[in-house]
Design a protein around this motif. Structure first.
Motif, PDB file in Angstrom:
ATOM      1  N   ILE A  48      -6.586   6.995   2.517  1.00 40.13           N
ATOM      2  CA  ILE A  48      -6.315   6.485   3.872  1.00 40.13           C
ATOM      3  C   ILE A  48      -7.476   6.803   4.826  1.00 40.13           C
ATOM      4  CG2 ILE A  48      -4.923   8.552   4.470  1.00 40.13           C
ATOM      5  CD1 ILE A  48      -3.543   6.800   6.600  1.00 40.13           C
TER       6      ILE A  48
ATOM      7  N   GLY B 182      -0.680  -2.585   8.115  1.00 42.74           N
ATOM      8  CA  GLY B 182       0.080  -1.402   7.725  1.00 42.74           C
ATOM      9  C   GLY B 182       0.173  -0.466   8.917  1.00 42.74           C
ATOM     10  N   LEU B 183       0.902   0.647   8.774  1.00 39.00           N
ATOM     11  CA  LEU B 183       1.056   1.570   9.905  1.00 39.00           C
ATOM     12  C   LEU B 183      -0.295   2.015  10.468  1.00 39.00           C
ATOM     13  CD1 LEU B 183       4.094   1.647   9.450  1.00 39.00           C
ATOM     14  CD2 LEU B 183       3.980   4.130   9.652  1.00 39.00           C
ATOM     15  N   CYS B 184      -1.242   2.276   9.580  1.00 43.84           N
ATOM     16  CA  CYS B 184      -2.560   2.738  10.033  1.00 43.84           C
ATOM     17  C   CYS B 184      -3.420   1.591  10.542  1.00 43.84           C
ATOM     18  CB  CYS B 184      -3.279   3.453   8.897  1.00 43.84           C
ATOM     19  SG  CYS B 184      -3.641   2.359   7.518  1.00 43.84           S
TER      20      CYS B 184
ATOM     21  N   CYS C 171       0.844  -1.195   0.000  1.00 45.35           N
ATOM     22  CA  CYS C 171       0.000   0.000   0.000  1.00 45.35           C
ATOM     23  C   CYS C 171       0.873   1.236   0.000  1.00 45.35           C
ATOM     24  CB  CYS C 171      -0.915   0.013   1.223  1.00 45.35           C
ATOM     25  SG  CYS C 171      -1.923   1.522   1.278  1.00 45.35           S
TER      26      CYS C 171
ATOM     27  N   CYS D  82       3.600   0.516   2.767  1.00 45.95           N
ATOM     28  CA  CYS D  82       3.536  -0.563   3.747  1.00 45.95           C
ATOM     29  C   CYS D  82       3.436  -1.874   2.981  1.00 45.95           C
ATOM     30  CB  CYS D  82       2.322  -0.396   4.648  1.00 45.95           C
ATOM     31  SG  CYS D  82       2.406   1.067   5.681  1.00 45.95           S
TER      32      CYS D  82
ATOM     33  N   CYS E 269      -0.563   6.468   1.427  1.00 48.88           N
ATOM     34  CA  CYS E 269      -0.149   7.669   2.161  1.00 48.88           C
ATOM     35  C   CYS E 269       1.368   7.640   2.325  1.00 48.88           C
ATOM     36  CB  CYS E 269      -0.867   7.770   3.511  1.00 48.88           C
ATOM     37  SG  CYS E 269      -0.057   6.883   4.840  1.00 48.88           S
TER      38      CYS E 269
ATOM     39  N   GLN F 261       3.253   7.452   4.842  1.00 51.17           N
ATOM     40  CA  GLN F 261       3.861   6.651   5.907  1.00 51.17           C
ATOM     41  C   GLN F 261       4.323   5.305   5.364  1.00 51.17           C
ATOM     42  OE1 GLN F 261       1.367   7.517   9.741  1.00 51.17           O
ATOM     43  NE2 GLN F 261      -0.007   7.389   7.984  1.00 51.17           N
ATOM     44  N   GLY F 262       3.829   4.995   4.173  1.00 56.61           N
ATOM     45  CA  GLY F 262       4.231   3.746   3.531  1.00 56.61           C
ATOM     46  C   GLY F 262       5.342   4.022   2.539  1.00 56.61           C
TER      47      GLY F 262
ATOM     48  N   ARG G  82      -8.395  -2.490  -1.712  1.00 52.49           N
ATOM     49  CA  ARG G  82      -8.233  -1.101  -2.159  1.00 52.49           C
ATOM     50  C   ARG G  82      -7.482  -1.057  -3.487  1.00 52.49           C
ATOM     51  NH1 ARG G  82      -6.910   2.003   3.453  1.00 52.49           N
ATOM     52  NH2 ARG G  82      -4.811   1.198   3.124  1.00 52.49           N
TER      53      ARG G  82
HETATM   54 FE1  SF4 Z   1      -1.327   2.388   3.300  1.00 52.70          FE
HETATM   55 FE2  SF4 Z   1      -2.030   2.739   5.870  1.00 52.70          FE
HETATM   56 FE3  SF4 Z   1       0.526   2.233   5.190  1.00 52.70          FE
HETATM   57 FE4  SF4 Z   1      -0.557   4.598   4.625  1.00 52.70          FE
HETATM   58  S1  SF4 Z   1      -0.197   3.741   6.649  1.00 52.70           S
HETATM   59  S2  SF4 Z   1       0.695   3.344   3.243  1.00 52.70           S
HETATM   60  S3  SF4 Z   1      -2.657   3.986   4.105  1.00 52.70           S
HETATM   61  S4  SF4 Z   1      -1.248   0.853   4.922  1.00 52.70           S
END
Ligand code: SF4
Ligand code: XCC
Length: 683
Positions: free
Chosen positions: A231, A92-94, A66, A74, A69, A71-72, A104
């Motif tokens: 996200i 993932g981080l979220c 993913c 991911c 966003c 933060q990835g 998705r």
């Molecule tokens: Fe995807 Fe969530 Fe990781 Fe962002 S934090 S890249 S939305 S899995």
């Protein structure tokens, strides 16, 4: 894909790269293999070389990377534990799970695919409206019969009341303007339903209604996917797929279907036409103008411009013996269907056409145009002409001649002149493989109707009768792309041959149609060679090929309409899911193919994809697509990379449906009759 398989796959490439390096192992098509060889001799790099030197990402391949966003990205590759049924704690981080991420990504592919087809449709609708309003003189309403047929679906009256209360035919221009306006409104519509969705068999439409997946407006459903996959929005894979369904229906039964309809009204509904296919259609002593992409708006004008006596004369002045038009990808299919313009090749042949040294200009519109054609053209004299403001190539070596529907014919003439002017500039030895095959194309669903039933009693009843009596086992829709990760055309041809050998009649579009054309499968004569006895008999009696070319990728809507006609003709169930039919894309690669696959599935068709599907990283989501969807829509996804097994899975599904309809016994009897007859003849 199991972990073991994934590992085995990443271990094997080095070997495979070496092995795959032989051109004859890269393509089932001899002309393609020859030109790969030639490109290597000349040091011209093509997709076949890049596929050997660059491996795909093995997490992306699973659909569980993913990057929605910053933060990835991911990355959630499948673990051995999950594979063996252990608890799935990947996040993932979220906190997004593998199922959410895979769903998705899948939804975004549907959105992109539906957008591509539908935006094409919008362009057609705009040109249609300009023609109807007489704002352009280059386009005219050609097929008034089809206009009158489709008008009621857009709630447009085709009759008016005369002064004495008598029913009169309404002015055709008025009808056209209103159809154009109503059609164009389907894109931006915010409420209600995309009007052409109602063409689906009633039980199918009712099911969609019950599930809340009838599209409100074509654009709206695509935008909503983009919103929901941002996200922190939709984090329920079932809910994400239900929106993907709504957007995909908006494509197949909306944007694509309207594109096909309006193109038919503008340019004429296709009827059977003869032509030929493969690189051998290029002519050394002619100006070769190759048309590539998807939209027929400009290419229709180019066909007319290239036939003008003054253009041919101009080509002569430049030392050529004439002008040879040919096509690549779906623009090729469009002008083949309506004008018999020959096919130069499918997706993986676009660079190789230029490698012949004989292409004076390649004009491109939108979709499936590889950026690298600009680099290949640089090694030759070929001019790459981009024509659409949405699709330019950032290379100093392309020219842009922008298409405008108001000046379309002038634009087309400019393009033809550019090609002619370039003829004397050929700077490399011309090598054209002397390979091409004859073909018959042009099987719109209206043409099938006519061909099977005759002029005065056109209907699908004869087709249904032959399915019921078992001469034809069922219907296979085999479509889609080429994919450089698998042997060119091999999957297409193996699947199709296995189907027709088992008496399954094949409806084809896109690059599969071109693969079949090159292999001679689009001729009535091929029936005697490749078909089972039942299908061969039907093809010989009616004089049709066992593989019916229905057009370009947006024309997959014709397959939906054909399936609907078969349902209407009776005897094979009440909805598309009841039919002994299955869908396939053996060598898919584009996001459009995912949108097409999904609208086939939710229309009730069991649909098998080849090569790979980016869902294997989430066993839960994969199971939802491959199994659970059947209980909701009657159709489901499947993946089978081996083309024989792929076809056999389709045949097994067709048999299952025959069984459910109580037709299995009849088929056995027919086969016994045939065997008995042969025994008699032998005695
Ligand atoms: Fe995807 Fe969530 Fe990781 Fe962002 S934090 S890249 S939305 S899995
Ligand atoms: Fe071919 Fe339509 Fe695929 Fe492109 S996407 S590669 S079928 S040309 Ni439609």
């Amino acid at each position: 894909m199991t972990i073991e398989e994934v590992k085995a796959k990443s271990a094997e490439p080095k070997e495979k790269v070496k092995k795959a390096a032989k051109p004859s192992e890269l393509s089932a098509d001899a002309a393609t293999a020859m030109m790969i060889e030639r490109s290597r001799e000349m040091g011209v790099e093509t997709i076949f070389d890049r596929a050997a030197s660059m491996k795909p990402c093995n997490i992306g391949v699973q659909g569980t990377c993913c990057k929605n966003c910053s933060q990835g990205p991911c990355r959630l590759p499948l673990t051995k534990d999950v594979e063996q049924g252990g608890e799935d704690t990947r996040k993932g981080l979220c906190g997004a799970t593998a199922s959410t991420i895979a769903a998705r990504n899948f939804a975004r592919m549907v959105a992109a695919g539906a957008a591509a087809h539908s935006d094409h449709g919008r362009g057609v609708a705009e040109t249609f409206l300009a023609a109807a309003r007489k704002e352009t003189h280059d386009y005219k309403i050609k097929d008034t019969k089809k206009l009158l047929e489709i008008a009621p679906d857009f709630d447009v009256e085709i009759t008016v009341e005369g002064e004495g209360g008598e029913v009169l035919q309404r002015d055709i221009d008025e009808i056209a303007v209103e159809v154009g306006e109503k059609a164009l409104a389907q894109w931006g519509q915010q409420e209600g339903e995309v009007c052409t969705a109602k063409r689906a068999p009633k039980p199918l439409y009712e099911n969609w209604k019950r599930l809340g997946v009838v599209p409100r407006g074509i654009d709206r459903e695509i935008v909503e996917i983009m919103h929901r996959t941002h996200i922190g929005v939709d984090q329920d894979y079932e809910n994400l797929i239900s929106q993907s369904t709504r957007a995909a229906i908006g494509d197949g039964w909306g944007g694509s279907m309207i594109a096909t309809d309006l193109q038919d009204v503008l340019f004429g509904c296709p009827y059977p036409v003869k032509s030929s296919a493969n690189l051998g259609v290029l002519k050394e002593d002619h100006v070769n103008l190759v048309i590539h992409g998807h939209e027929p708006l400009l290419s229709e004008m180019i066909v007319t411009a290239a036939e003008m006596p003054e253009m041919v004369e101009y080509a002569r002045q430049k030392g050529a013996n004439g002008i040879q038009l040919s096509g690549i990808c779906c623009t090729a299919n469009e002008i083949l269907m309506r004008h018999g313009v020959p096919l130069a090749g499918n997706f993986l042949q676009q660079e190789l056409a230029i490698v012949t040294g004989a292409v004076d200009a390649m004009v491109v519109d939108v979709q499936c145009i590889m950026e690298n054609i600009a680099n290949v053209a640089e090694c030759f004299h070929t001019k790459i002409i981009t024509t659409n403001p949405k699709a330019r190539i950032a290379s100093g070596h392309t020219i842009h001649i922008e298409f405008d529907e108001h000046t379309a014919f002038e634009d087309a003439k400019k393009i033809v002149i550019t090609a002619i002017d370039n003829f004397p500039n050929r700077n490399k030895e011309v090598i054209i493989p002397k390979l091409s095959s004859p073909l018959i194309a042009g099987f719109s669903y209206e043409a099938i109707n006519y061909h099977l039933g005759g002029t005065f009693r056109g209907s699908y009843t004869p087709l249904n009768d032959n399915i019921i009596n078992g001469r034809i086992r069922g219907i296979g829709g085999v479509v889609g792309c080429n994919n450089a990760r698998t042997m060119h055309d091999e999957g297409h041809l193996t699947v199709v041959k296995e189907l027709i050998k088992n008496d399954v009649i094949v409806l084809t579009t896109g690059c599969n149609a071109i693969a079949c054309a090159k292999a001679g499968l689009l001729t009535p004569e091929s029936a005697g060679v490749y078909c089972g006895p039942g299908l061969a008999e039907v093809c010989e009696t009616v004089g049709i090929p066992p593989v019916l070319h229905m057009g370009s990728c947006v024309d997959n809507s014709r397959i939906l309409m054909a399936a609907t006609e078969v349902v209407k003709a009776g005897g094979l169930g009440k909805t598309i899911a009841d039919l002994p039919a299955a869908g396939s894309a053996p060598e898919w690669m584009s996001e459009k193919a995912i949108s097409i696959g999904h609208y086939f599935v939710v229309s009730g068709v069991y649909t098998v994809f080849g090569v790979t599907l980016p869902v294997s990283g989430s066993p839960v989501f994969e199971d939802y697509l491959y199994n659970k969807l059947e209980g909701i829509y009657g159709g489901m996804w499947d993946l089978e990379a081996d083309p024989i097994k792929h076809a056999q899975k389709m045949i097994a599904h067709i048999n299952k449906k025959r069984n459910a309809l109580g037709l299995d016994k009849r088929r056995e009897r027919v086969l016994m009759d045939m065997a008995a007859r042969q025994k008699l003849e032998a005695a």
